[in-house]
Design a protein around this motif. Structure first.
Motif, mmCIF file in Angstrom:
data_model
loop_
_atom_site.group_PDB
_atom_site.id
_atom_site.type_symbol
_atom_site.label_atom_id
_atom_site.label_comp_id
_atom_site.label_asym_id
_atom_site.label_seq_id
_atom_site.Cartn_x
_atom_site.Cartn_y
_atom_site.Cartn_z
ATOM 1 N N LYS A 104 4.260 -7.038 -59.777
ATOM 2 C CA LYS A 104 5.669 -7.442 -59.670
ATOM 3 C C LYS A 104 6.111 -7.552 -58.213
ATOM 4 C CE LYS A 104 7.154 -5.501 -64.140
ATOM 5 N NZ LYS A 104 5.967 -4.803 -64.623
ATOM 6 N N LEU A 105 5.454 -6.834 -57.297
ATOM 7 C CA LEU A 105 5.754 -6.984 -55.881
ATOM 8 C C LEU A 105 5.484 -8.414 -55.426
ATOM 9 C CD1 LEU A 105 4.178 -3.684 -54.481
ATOM 10 C CD2 LEU A 105 6.623 -4.250 -54.549
ATOM 11 N N VAL A 106 4.430 -9.005 -55.934
ATOM 12 C CA VAL A 106 4.081 -10.384 -55.585
ATOM 13 C C VAL A 106 5.062 -11.360 -56.230
ATOM 14 C CG1 VAL A 106 2.287 -12.146 -55.642
ATOM 15 C CG2 VAL A 106 1.655 -9.734 -55.397
ATOM 16 N N THR A 107 5.319 -11.168 -57.524
ATOM 17 C CA THR A 107 6.210 -12.083 -58.256
ATOM 18 C C THR A 107 7.589 -12.143 -57.634
ATOM 19 O OG1 THR A 107 5.011 -11.562 -60.298
ATOM 20 C CG2 THR A 107 7.162 -12.616 -60.524
ATOM 21 N N LEU A 112 11.884 -14.652 -54.225
ATOM 22 C CA LEU A 112 12.903 -14.585 -53.175
ATOM 23 C C LEU A 112 12.616 -15.597 -52.074
ATOM 24 C CD1 LEU A 112 13.376 -10.720 -52.863
ATOM 25 C CD2 LEU A 112 15.092 -12.355 -53.668
ATOM 26 N N ALA A 113 11.340 -15.741 -51.720
ATOM 27 C CA ALA A 113 10.979 -16.652 -50.641
ATOM 28 C C ALA A 113 11.099 -18.118 -51.047
ATOM 29 C CB ALA A 113 9.554 -16.354 -50.171
ATOM 30 N N ILE A 114 10.705 -18.431 -52.275
ATOM 31 C CA ILE A 114 10.676 -19.828 -52.725
ATOM 32 C C ILE A 114 12.044 -20.301 -53.220
ATOM 33 C CG2 ILE A 114 9.725 -21.388 -54.468
ATOM 34 C CD1 ILE A 114 7.122 -19.718 -54.301
ATOM 35 N N LEU A 115 12.690 -19.500 -54.066
ATOM 36 C CA LEU A 115 13.970 -19.909 -54.648
ATOM 37 C C LEU A 115 15.160 -19.498 -53.790
ATOM 38 C CD1 LEU A 115 13.328 -18.971 -58.401
ATOM 39 C CD2 LEU A 115 13.037 -21.200 -57.296
ATOM 40 N N LYS A 357 7.575 -18.143 -64.370
ATOM 41 C CA LYS A 357 7.528 -19.486 -64.934
ATOM 42 C C LYS A 357 8.527 -20.411 -64.245
ATOM 43 C CE LYS A 357 6.469 -21.371 -69.471
ATOM 44 N NZ LYS A 357 6.464 -21.136 -70.941
ATOM 45 N N THR A 358 9.674 -19.878 -63.834
ATOM 46 C CA THR A 358 10.693 -20.720 -63.199
ATOM 47 C C THR A 358 10.320 -21.101 -61.770
ATOM 48 O OG1 THR A 358 12.006 -18.820 -62.416
ATOM 49 C CG2 THR A 358 12.510 -19.683 -64.604
ATOM 50 N N LEU A 359 9.210 -20.589 -61.256
ATOM 51 C CA LEU A 359 8.756 -20.980 -59.921
ATOM 52 C C LEU A 359 8.016 -22.314 -59.929
ATOM 53 C CD1 LEU A 359 7.535 -17.574 -58.435
ATOM 54 C CD2 LEU A 359 9.703 -18.744 -58.085
ATOM 55 N N ASP A 360 7.649 -22.786 -61.113
ATOM 56 C CA ASP A 360 6.972 -24.083 -61.212
ATOM 57 C C ASP A 360 7.908 -25.172 -60.686
ATOM 58 O OD1 ASP A 360 5.404 -26.247 -61.812
ATOM 59 O OD2 ASP A 360 5.235 -25.826 -63.949
ATOM 60 N N ARG A 373 2.098 -22.207 -57.547
ATOM 61 C CA ARG A 373 3.056 -22.139 -56.440
ATOM 62 C C ARG A 373 3.016 -20.776 -55.757
ATOM 63 N NH1 ARG A 373 9.380 -24.091 -56.782
ATOM 64 N NH2 ARG A 373 9.509 -24.886 -54.647
ATOM 65 N N VAL A 374 2.820 -19.709 -56.528
ATOM 66 C CA VAL A 374 2.717 -18.379 -55.938
ATOM 67 C C VAL A 374 1.484 -18.287 -55.049
ATOM 68 C CG1 VAL A 374 2.300 -15.933 -56.436
ATOM 69 C CG2 VAL A 374 3.990 -17.200 -57.770
ATOM 70 N N ARG A 375 0.350 -18.771 -55.546
ATOM 71 C CA ARG A 375 -0.880 -18.702 -54.751
ATOM 72 C C ARG A 375 -0.755 -19.517 -53.465
ATOM 73 N NH1 ARG A 375 -3.381 -19.774 -59.971
ATOM 74 N NH2 ARG A 375 -3.998 -17.803 -60.935
ATOM 75 N N ALA A 376 -0.107 -20.662 -53.545
ATOM 76 C CA ALA A 376 0.086 -21.491 -52.349
ATOM 77 C C ALA A 376 0.945 -20.760 -51.330
ATOM 78 C CB ALA A 376 0.729 -22.822 -52.737
ATOM 79 N N TRP A 377 1.975 -20.066 -51.806
ATOM 80 C CA TRP A 377 2.848 -19.316 -50.894
ATOM 81 C C TRP A 377 2.100 -18.142 -50.271
ATOM 82 C CZ3 TRP A 377 4.878 -14.232 -51.427
ATOM 83 C CH2 TRP A 377 5.796 -13.885 -50.439
#
Length: 510
Positions: A104-107, A112-115, A357-360, A373-377
């Motif tokens: 959950k630390l990663v999620t 926060l960083a992307i959205l 899921k909403t990070l897509d 998207r998480v892995r890319a970030w």
């Protein structure tokens, strides 16, 4: 302006204060000494040859990890001083393990960083263009899901009340649910490893209310021998309660709940049996729904009726909102900066998976797209090595992270002014709130450690920050797996002891 949210979570959200403890700086040396005295018992650390100097931090951590109950366990530790960037301790730091809820630390960091901390999820109500005439809608009512992970019944009441306030009393058509933002309603990846009837593993969807769960409530009757009083909340038609529970003397509760799904529909039969004492407190049991979208539609129909908005048709169907439809009501979530507190402080699995899921970036949104998207970030911020991540909550045997990957993530988040305060505020506070509220009690480390816990069978994880007044914090990750039966409690105590040492170390630095 949007109305304030009535409440965020099924459990109250614990808002973390960003400011540190208010102890005066002059007390730091006394506090360091107190930490050493108050720390849980561990194997004695060694001193230098003369016996006049205290053991090094490395020796003291080694001594804690040399405890017999950790024999045979896989231990990974990485500790970094955020002030100097120096590595203070390392053991198997690059070894990837199952980090449990430390995922959950990663999620939450990626979200926060992307959205952005200001991001809000929005649920909307529409009508077909030019069908609103006075108090009536000559057509259907559309409810569009925005993937809100915190949508609750109170939000649907707000939407219904707004419709009523606009003078809408009657809808000639039925209710249409737009769930097109997500690819489908489903359990997150990896959740098929176990078949558990548990609220923390409910399916999610673009339109899902009450964390995809319902509640069975029970209380004793007036006297011994009477039937217990029970109900399902919200009282939707697809969940039928068969109450066989009785009231007995005394204050003991021995109730049993059995849930039987209908193979041909999404309906459930809930059987309540057993007994509840006449002097017992009311009981509450929470379970996952079978179909989030249909359940949300049932709850909204119930709420509309209670608010005096009558639907002409009993039918509810799934379909996208027409492009030229008119919006008539809207409900906004709390900002993401608040939502992530429920994820990290309360370890809310449902919200973590929804947010992932909403990070897509594409529509319909998928778990696979969110993970890409998480892995890319993570690559963008320089997290070392390959991150094996298949879901956003850390449930089951689905993910692999190393301590050095987690400390790199925590370091980057702390140094990013745009998100640092919100990220730190989302973490449990030692001895004060969240999943750390009952840990670090009666030690000087209370409120000086903010960290995410992680617990699965044979696994205990703790990663976060250990700080002091007016000093840069120390970031750490302690992952322990392969624990023998009943040893996770002792492992948590060892992790707490190390975190307390790090808080004292931070306080002692110039």
């Amino acid at each position: 302006m949007p109305r304030s949210r009535p409440r965020l979570a099924l459990a109250a959200v614990l808002v973390a204060a960003i400011a540190g403890d208010a102890r005066p700086a002059a007390a730091s040396s006394l506090w360091v000494h107190a930490v050493a005295l108050a720390a849980p018992t561990a194997p004695a650390a060694t001193s230098d040859a003369a016996g006049t100097e205290p053991a090094t931090l490395q020796a003291r951590i080694d001594a804690v990890l040399a405890a017999p109950f950790l024999t045979g366990a896989t231990i990974g530790v990485h500790v970094v001083d955020l002030g100097s960037g120096a590595t203070l301790y390392t053991r198997n730091a690059e070894l990837a393990q199952n980090p449990a809820s430390n995922v959950k630390l990663v999620t939450t960091a990626a979200a926060l960083a992307i959205l952005g901390p200001e991001h809000r999820y929005v649920t909307r109500v529409y009508v077909d263009r030019k069908t609103l005439h006075g108090h009536s809608v000559d057509g259907d009512l559309y409810l569009r899901g925005g993937g809100d992970p915190s949508l609750i019944t109170a939000d649907l009441y707000q939407l219904a009340s707004d419709l009523r306030a606009l003078g809408i009393h009657k809808v000639s058509g039925g209710l249409v649910l737009d769930t097109s933002l997500f690819d489908r309603d489903e359990l997150p990846p990896g959740f098929d490893q176990k078949d558990e009837l548990a609220a923390y593993r409910s399916p999610g969807g673009a339109l899902s209310v009450n964390y995809g769960t319902y509640v069975v409530l029970a209380r004793p009757g007036a006297k011994d021998g009477e039937a217990a009083l029970a109900a399902v909340d919200p009282p939707v038609p697809s969940i039928r309660l068969d109450n066989k529970a009785t009231t007995v003397t005394g204050g003991r509760t021995r109730l049993h709940v059995a849930v039987e799904p209908d193979a041909k529909s999404h309906h459930l039969t809930v059987t309540l049996s057993g007994s509840i004492g006449v002097d017992a407190e009311p009981a509450e049991y929470r379970y996952p729904v079978a179909s989030p979208a249909e359940y949300t539609g049932e709850v909204f129909r119930l709420v509309l009726a209670q608010r005096g908005v009558k639907l002409g048709k009993h039918s509810t169907r799934l379909a996208p909102v027409p492009a030229d439809a008119e919006r008539v009501a809207i409900a906004r979530s709390q900002p993401l900066s608040v939502l992530v507190r429920s994820v990290n402080k309360l370890s809310n699995n449902y919200m973590a998976e929804h947010i992932l899921k909403t990070l897509d970036a594409a529509t319909p949104q998928t778990y696979a797209g969110g993970l890409v998207r998480v892995r890319a970030w993570l690559t963008e911020i320089g997290v070392p090595g390959e991150v094996h991540m298949t879901n956003g909550s850390g449930l089951y045997d689905s993910n692999r992270l190393s301590p050095i990957q987690l400390t790199h993530l925590l370091t980057r988040m702390h140094r990013d002014f745009r998100v640092a305060g919100d990220y730190l505020a989302s973490l449990p506070i030692a001895g004060a709130d969240g999943t750390l509220r009952n840990r670090f009690q009666d030690t000087p480390a209370v409120r000086f450690v903010r960290a995410k816990t992680g617990s699965l069978e044979q696994i205990s994880s703790l990663s976060g920050y250990a700080g002091a007044v007016g000093k840069p914090p120390i970031v750490f990750s302690i992952l322990i797996s392969g624990l023998s039966k009943w040893k996770t409690v002792l492992a948590k105590q060892a992790q707490d002891q190390i975190a307390g040492m790090l808080a004292a170390e931070a306080a002692a630095r110039p």
